[in-house]
Design an enzyme around this catalytic site. Structure first.
Site: not given
Ligand code: NAD
Length: 260
Positions: A143, A156
């Site tokens: 991220s 985080y």
């Molecule tokens: P989200 O919360 O919509 O989805 C995350 C998914 O991970 C969910 O389906 C959840 O059930 C699953 N999950 C959580 N813990 C788990 C585990 N222990 N084992 C298996 N699955 C698990 O999040 P998102 O926004 O789609 O983010 C996805 C990734 O991208 C994450 O790593 C997040 O940190 C990263 N990210 C997101 C953003 C953003 O702006 N959305 C920005 C930077 C990084």
């Protein structure tokens, strides 16, 4: 473009948000896809939708990336089902916006277990398969929080910075075997995670709901939040043959957010 015909992709955290978009993109370009998530029903639903829409084989696997035995089971199941693993996206992740003084040891450990150790556990489990194949693509979701500091995001930000270190070190270990390892650093992408961050910050600051997102949109140089497809395009590039000479990199996909 069918860059992934005959390829097998595994996406962790693929039941929604970015992971769902990655699974969809791989399938749209011909890959068989395994989706791993804790949210069993949603995971099955995404796997069924993708299978019907793109006529590819899919598999939904209920497992936590933080559980080494469960992850070994995922690799065994995917291998039994598809016989190979070409692409593995370490996408599962958690965000908690907590002030430093309020972070309990339990919350700290839970964040490390999923966001950081989960990436290690999955990489360690899939590496022998990819080494045997002499081919593989591992893509880790870091991220921009791993590149800078955000308020109330101590765990985080540190987890996501650690993922970049893990990416570089595993890229070194796996490079001789035709396996590349890269990280993607998304900025603010409109998913449930960002909606929750908005709700938390607005509550904390006493702002109307949506104010944090509106402020972000105004400050990001390209004047919008990212879409899941913005990130899926970059992940697909890193998963493709076009990126064969790219390894150990952390690529920002943030509309210029880190420039400000
Ligand atoms: P989200 O919360 O919509 O989805 C995350 C998914 O991970 C969910 O389906 C959840 O059930 C699953 N999950 C959580 N813990 C788990 C585990 N222990 N084992 C298996 N699955 C698990 O999040 P998102 O926004 O789609 O983010 C996805 C990734 O991208 C994450 O790593 C997040 O940190 C990263 N990210 C997101 C953003 C953003 O702006 N959305 C920005 C930077 C990084």
């Amino acid at each position: 473009m069918n860059r992934f015909t005959d390829k097998v992709a595994v996406v962790t955290g693929g039941a929604q948000g970015l992971g769902e978009a990655f699974a969809t993109r791989f399938a749209a370009e011909g890959a068989c896809v395994a989706i791993v998530d804790l949210q069993c029903d949603k995971c099955e639903k995404v796997a069924a939708q993708v299978r019907e829409r793109y006529c590819v084989q899919t598999l939904a696997v209920d497992a936590s990336v933080a559980d080494p035995e469960a992850v070994q089971g995922v690799v065994a199941r995917v291998m039994a089902h598809f016989g190979r693993i070409d692409i593995w996206v370490n996408n599962a992740g958690l965000y908690r916006g907590t002030a430093m003084e309020d972070i309990s040891m339990q919350e700290w450990q839970m964040m490390i277990d999923v966001n950081y150790t989960g990436v290690f556990v999955c990489t360690k489990a899939v590496a022998p398969v990819m080494k045997r194949q002499n081919h593989g693509r591992i893509i880790n979701m870091s991220s921009i929080a791993g590149r800078t500091g955000f308020k109330n995001s101590l765990a985080y930000c540190s987890n996501k910075a650690a993922v970049i270190g893990l990416t570089r070190a595993s890229a070194m270990d796996l490079a001789p075997y035709g396996v590349t390892v890269n990280a993607v650093c998304p900025g603010t992408i409109m998913t449930d995670m960002v909606a929750r961050v908005d709700a938390e910050i607005c509550q904390h600051e006493g702002w109307p709901l949506g104010t944090h997102i509106k402020n972000k949109m105004e400050s990001i140089p390209v004047r919008r939040l990212g879409t899941v497809e913005d990130v899926a395009g970059v992940v697909a590039f890193l998963a493709s043959d076009d990126s064969a000479f790219v390894t150990g990199q952390a690529i920002e996909v943030d509309g210029g957010e880190l420039l400000i």
